[in-house]
Design an enzyme around this catalytic site. Structure first.
Site, PDB file in Angstrom:
ATOM      1  CG  HIS A  13      -0.299  -0.202   2.525  1.00  0.00           C
ATOM      2  ND1 HIS A  13       0.098  -1.444   2.967  1.00  0.00           N
ATOM      3  CD2 HIS A  13       0.057   0.677   3.510  1.00  0.00           C
ATOM      4  CE1 HIS A  13       0.658  -1.330   4.163  1.00  0.00           C
ATOM      5  NE2 HIS A  13       0.650  -0.055   4.512  1.00  0.00           N
TER       6      HIS A  13
ATOM      7  CG  HIS B 115       0.931   5.315   4.077  1.00  0.00           C
ATOM      8  ND1 HIS B 115       0.049   5.206   5.130  1.00  0.00           N
ATOM      9  CD2 HIS B 115       1.705   4.206   4.125  1.00  0.00           C
ATOM     10  CE1 HIS B 115       0.293   4.083   5.798  1.00  0.00           C
ATOM     11  NE2 HIS B 115       1.296   3.461   5.198  1.00  0.00           N
TER      12      HIS B 115
END
Ligand code: AMP
Length: 118
Positions: A95, A97
């Site tokens: 992922h 951010h």
């Protein structure tokens, strides 16, 4: 199945901002900036260590579009991916951010002595 795969499969809810064939973006549940979005590939990849150039190609355009859609592209923002234990990775699904909405501090990176980490 990991928590982000469950979000992709809609088994658990998320505040989704954008989605395409390959990627999903949703608000971080514990935001660390006025805008804190997570962008993930729909295919499970443990971390940046395993990501392929093909996935990054999709994710790059996707994240650029997300930044534009939420209106942070002109004033600036930060993209971070944490990798493994030393990187502070808590969720084992790649992922990114996307942090923005204010002038972000560089915090402990700029203030600390590198020896503090030894
Ligand atoms: P990291 O420490 O880089 O692995 O970041 C994991 C991030 O996922 C943290 O910022 C969490 O707040 C966020 N997070 C964990 N569970 C959820 C969830 N169900 N929905 C949205 N964000 C989440």
């Amino acid at each position: 199945m990991c928590i982000f795969c469950k979000i992709i499969n809609k088994e658990i809810p998320a505040n989704v901002i954008a989605e395409d064939e390959n990627c999903l973006a949703f608000h971080d549940i514990n935001p660390k900036a006025p805008v804190h979005i997570l962008a993930i590939p729909k295919i499970h990849v443990d971390s940046f260590n395993e990501v392929t150039p093909q996935i990054m190609e999709n994710m790059t355009t996707f994240m650029q579009n997300v930044a534009k859609e939420v209106g942070i592209d002109q004033n600036g923002y930060r993209v971070i991916t944490n990798i493994g234990e030393n990187g502070g990775q808590e969720v084992q699904h790649l992922h990114f951010h996307i942090l923005g909405g204010a002038k972000l501090k560089w915090g402990h990176f700029s203030d600390s002595d590198p020896k503090d980490f030894l």
